[in-house]
Design a protein around this motif. Sequence first.
Motif, PDB file in Angstrom:
ATOM      1  N   TYR A  35       0.837  -1.204   0.000  1.00  0.00           N
ATOM      2  CA  TYR A  35       0.000   0.000   0.000  1.00  0.00           C
ATOM      3  C   TYR A  35       0.873   1.255   0.000  1.00  0.00           C
ATOM      4  O   TYR A  35       0.656   2.190  -0.770  1.00  0.00           O
ATOM      5  CB  TYR A  35      -0.919   0.051   1.218  1.00  0.00           C
ATOM      6  CG  TYR A  35      -1.882  -1.090   1.379  1.00  0.00           C
ATOM      7  CD1 TYR A  35      -2.440  -1.746   0.291  1.00  0.00           C
ATOM      8  CD2 TYR A  35      -2.257  -1.510   2.652  1.00  0.00           C
ATOM      9  CE1 TYR A  35      -3.342  -2.780   0.467  1.00  0.00           C
ATOM     10  CE2 TYR A  35      -3.167  -2.540   2.827  1.00  0.00           C
ATOM     11  CZ  TYR A  35      -3.702  -3.178   1.736  1.00  0.00           C
ATOM     12  OH  TYR A  35      -4.591  -4.201   1.911  1.00  0.00           O
ATOM     13  N   ARG A  37       4.058   1.641  -0.806  1.00  0.00           N
ATOM     14  CA  ARG A  37       4.878   1.798  -2.023  1.00  0.00           C
ATOM     15  C   ARG A  37       4.039   2.333  -3.187  1.00  0.00           C
ATOM     16  O   ARG A  37       4.463   3.231  -3.907  1.00  0.00           O
ATOM     17  CB  ARG A  37       5.537   0.483  -2.394  1.00  0.00           C
ATOM     18  CG  ARG A  37       6.440   0.570  -3.600  1.00  0.00           C
ATOM     19  CD  ARG A  37       7.269  -0.687  -3.760  1.00  0.00           C
ATOM     20  NE  ARG A  37       7.940  -0.741  -5.034  1.00  0.00           N
ATOM     21  CZ  ARG A  37       9.108  -0.183  -5.304  1.00  0.00           C
ATOM     22  NH1 ARG A  37       9.740   0.492  -4.361  1.00  0.00           N
ATOM     23  NH2 ARG A  37       9.655  -0.289  -6.497  1.00  0.00           N
ATOM     24  N   VAL A  38       2.852   1.784  -3.368  1.00  0.00           N
ATOM     25  CA  VAL A  38       1.984   2.236  -4.458  1.00  0.00           C
ATOM     26  C   VAL A  38       1.647   3.714  -4.296  1.00  0.00           C
ATOM     27  O   VAL A  38       1.794   4.512  -5.234  1.00  0.00           O
ATOM     28  CB  VAL A  38       0.693   1.390  -4.524  1.00  0.00           C
ATOM     29  CG1 VAL A  38      -0.353   2.039  -5.413  1.00  0.00           C
ATOM     30  CG2 VAL A  38       0.997  -0.014  -5.010  1.00  0.00           C
ATOM     31  N   ARG A  41       4.750   6.050  -4.731  1.00  0.00           N
ATOM     32  CA  ARG A  41       5.180   6.189  -6.137  1.00  0.00           C
ATOM     33  C   ARG A  41       4.205   7.042  -6.937  1.00  0.00           C
ATOM     34  O   ARG A  41       4.622   7.854  -7.765  1.00  0.00           O
ATOM     35  CB  ARG A  41       5.370   4.822  -6.768  1.00  0.00           C
ATOM     36  CG  ARG A  41       6.622   4.129  -6.200  1.00  0.00           C
ATOM     37  CD  ARG A  41       7.107   3.000  -7.020  1.00  0.00           C
ATOM     38  NE  ARG A  41       7.508   3.448  -8.346  1.00  0.00           N
ATOM     39  CZ  ARG A  41       7.802   2.610  -9.330  1.00  0.00           C
ATOM     40  NH1 ARG A  41       7.732   1.316  -9.139  1.00  0.00           N
ATOM     41  NH2 ARG A  41       8.156   3.064 -10.508  1.00  0.00           N
ATOM     42  N   VAL A  55      -6.603   1.632  -2.099  1.00  0.00           N
ATOM     43  CA  VAL A  55      -6.137   0.322  -2.546  1.00  0.00           C
ATOM     44  C   VAL A  55      -6.843  -0.747  -1.730  1.00  0.00           C
ATOM     45  O   VAL A  55      -6.958  -0.629  -0.507  1.00  0.00           O
ATOM     46  CB  VAL A  55      -4.607   0.177  -2.354  1.00  0.00           C
ATOM     47  CG1 VAL A  55      -4.121  -1.165  -2.880  1.00  0.00           C
ATOM     48  CG2 VAL A  55      -3.859   1.320  -3.027  1.00  0.00           C
TER      49      VAL A  55
END
Length: 82
Positions: A35, A37-38, A41, A55
């Motif tokens: 979660y 990292r998404v 980014r 998410v």
Amino acid sequence: MHILDTGLGVERLTRYLVITVITRPRTTAQKQAFYRRVVDRLHDELGMRKEDVMVSMVQNTDEDWSFFGGDAQFLPVLQAPW
């Protein structure tokens, strides 16, 4: 689609992103790292507000997939008992 606050106190803009991931079972730590990292980014590379990314994960296993013909292709073939 309208994403409600659900009592978490987050204010979203009119533009947001909803991501649903179908996955094998994962640990809580793996999910939380994914979660983060998404969202990081998307924020760093596209400038999205972190509050505007939702998410969710749906877990399943090999028995949950039939790609064709009504068979679960990921499961071992069951032999008739005779």
